[in-house]
Motif scaffolding. Structure first.
Motif, PDB file in Angstrom:
ATOM      1  N   LEU A  24       0.215  72.963  26.091  1.00 36.30           N
ATOM      2  CA  LEU A  24      -0.674  73.400  27.163  1.00 36.30           C
ATOM      3  C   LEU A  24      -2.110  73.002  26.866  1.00 36.30           C
ATOM      4  O   LEU A  24      -2.521  72.906  25.703  1.00 36.30           O
ATOM      5  CB  LEU A  24      -0.609  74.915  27.363  1.00 36.30           C
ATOM      6  N   LYS A  25      -2.859  72.778  27.943  1.00 32.27           N
ATOM      7  CA  LYS A  25      -4.293  72.524  27.847  1.00 32.27           C
ATOM      8  C   LYS A  25      -4.957  73.087  29.100  1.00 32.27           C
ATOM      9  O   LYS A  25      -4.535  72.777  30.218  1.00 32.27           O
ATOM     10  CB  LYS A  25      -4.584  71.017  27.747  1.00 32.27           C
ATOM     11  N   ASP A  26      -5.971  73.905  28.906  1.00 31.49           N
ATOM     12  CA  ASP A  26      -6.723  74.492  30.025  1.00 31.49           C
ATOM     13  C   ASP A  26      -5.804  75.155  31.053  1.00 31.49           C
ATOM     14  O   ASP A  26      -6.013  75.047  32.265  1.00 31.49           O
ATOM     15  CB  ASP A  26      -7.570  73.418  30.719  1.00 31.49           C
ATOM     16  N   GLY A  27      -4.759  75.833  30.558  1.00 29.49           N
ATOM     17  CA  GLY A  27      -3.859  76.564  31.436  1.00 29.49           C
ATOM     18  C   GLY A  27      -2.815  75.726  32.130  1.00 29.49           C
ATOM     19  O   GLY A  27      -2.021  76.252  32.918  1.00 29.49           O
ATOM     20  N   ILE A  28      -2.781  74.433  31.863  1.00 29.58           N
ATOM     21  CA  ILE A  28      -1.848  73.526  32.544  1.00 29.58           C
ATOM     22  C   ILE A  28      -0.851  72.966  31.541  1.00 29.58           C
ATOM     23  O   ILE A  28      -1.232  72.494  30.467  1.00 29.58           O
ATOM     24  CB  ILE A  28      -2.603  72.373  33.237  1.00 29.58           C
ATOM     25  N   LEU A  29       0.426  73.002  31.905  1.00 30.00           N
ATOM     26  CA  LEU A  29       1.468  72.436  31.057  1.00 30.00           C
ATOM     27  C   LEU A  29       1.346  70.915  31.068  1.00 30.00           C
ATOM     28  O   LEU A  29       1.418  70.276  32.117  1.00 30.00           O
ATOM     29  CB  LEU A  29       2.844  72.855  31.583  1.00 30.00           C
TER      30      LEU A  29
END
Length: 360
Positions: free
Chosen positions: A209-214
């Motif tokens: 994950l990064k910044d809430g995005i898979l």
């Protein structure tokens, strides 16, 4: 046991506009060990807490098995959590700590004792059942916390960085024990960590994950060999993949004297990704100014800067970005010298310099 499904699940904290977790679509198969990994603030712990019922879901749904648990209280979700903090009752023995949730649930003493003894055997805690937590080591306390979860016989284990408080050597030993234990029990497990080495060594699959995005979910091997974008490429692997922005001319990206064929339609620059172990010494190719050499016994890693000013780091915003090359530990170069390396074209990854997406 049961599968877990995040169906476009989102969490937006009050006072913010950007979701902490944004439309997470993820399936954890029955009996699978899935690891959520990413940098601090990426939304991994929030995702786990959403599954546990400790965070509200603003949009989407979460299923455990066939049951929609989106609006069900945590105590009714049939889950067991293991936290970074052991959270043991200091006045209770190991056996009492492990069986306390069963006592609260009104389970008969005979059943409580049976479950505690079974868990203690699994975790090698039988000699310590009458001890208090203060008489245990950090690793033993963590195993007691694991035992407290095991005795509940839940459908799903949730683990939030349970090894963070352990020293490096004990962390390695305990992570192998947890992975082996999960495979013996066959209970669906969602495990959160910021340590990509833990993720790669423990998980059947890993979700980045990064910044809430898979960003990507796959087996550890496929994440390493086929990253979907430059972020995953740079995050998975220790040491990290080298990500270098190279100028493109005549259909070739240029790293010093090293020319790399690129697909048509690529712009004036491209991000070239190379694992440290994919570089090999050469008489002509990419020149690296050596700054530091880490000698680790079985391996040596060279850290340096590109000698060619036209080559820049894709992660230039990261302070201290360096080129990393695995080298012969018996013949390491000296700091201040220049090494020349080449790379097999099959080991090169190309990413769009603007979006970071993988170029096939």
């Amino acid at each position: 046991m049961a599968s877990v499904v995040f169906d476009k699940a989102s969490r937006i904290y009050p006072g913010t506009t950007a979701p902490a977790v944004d439309k997470l679509d993820l399936i954890v198969n029955d009996g699978e060990f899935l690891v959520l990994v990413g940098p601090s603030g990426c939304g991994k712990s929030t995702s786990l807490r959403m599954l546990a019922g400790l965070e509200e879901i603003d949009n989407g749904r979460i299923f455990i098995g066939e049951r929609d648990v989106t609006n069900i209280a945590p105590k009714d979700r049939d889950i067991a959590m293991v936290f970074q903090s052991y959270a043991l009752y200091p006045h209770m023995t190991v056996a009492e700590n492990m069986g306390f949730a069963l006592k609260i649930a009104g389970k008969p003493k005979e059943e409580r004792d049976r479950r505690v003894l079974e868990a203690a055997k699994l975790l090698d805690l039988e000699p310590y059942l009458e001890r208090k937590p203060k008489a245990l080591s950090g690793g033993q306390r963590q195993r007691v916390a694991m035992g407290r979860a095991i005795v509940r016989e839940p459908q799903v284990f949730l683990m939030d960085e349970p090894l963070s408080n352990l020293d490096a050597k004990l962390r390695v030993a305990t992570r192998t024990q947890i992975a082996a234990l999960q495979r013996r029990l066959g209970i669906t497990t969602v495990y959160v960590t910021h340590d990509q080495v833990e993720a790669m060594t423990m998980g059947d699959r890993v979700a980045v994950l990064k910044d809430g995005i898979l960003q990507q979910v796959d087996t550890p091997r496929n994440l390493y060999d086929n990253p979907a974008n430059a972020f995953v490429a740079g995050f998975i692997g220790s040491p990290a993949m080298n990500l270098l922005i190279a100028p493109v001319s005549g259909g070739k990206a240029k790293l010093g004297d090293l020319e790399i064929a690129v697909p048509s339609g690529v712009g004036a620059t491209v991000t070239v990704g190379v694992r440290p172990e994919s570089f090999t010494p050469s008489t002509a190719g990419f020149h690296v100014l050596v700054e530091v050499v880490e000698e680790l016994g079985a391996d040596a890693f060279v850290y340096g800067k590109p000698a060619d000013a036209a080559v820049n780091f894709a992660n230039a915003s990261d302070e201290g970005a360096q080129v990393i090359v695995r080298w012969d530990p018996k013949n390491p170069p000296q700091p201040g010298s220049t090494i020349t390396v080449t790379v097999n074209p099959a080991a090169i990854h190309l990413f769009d310099s603007t979006t970071g997406e993988c170029i096939k």
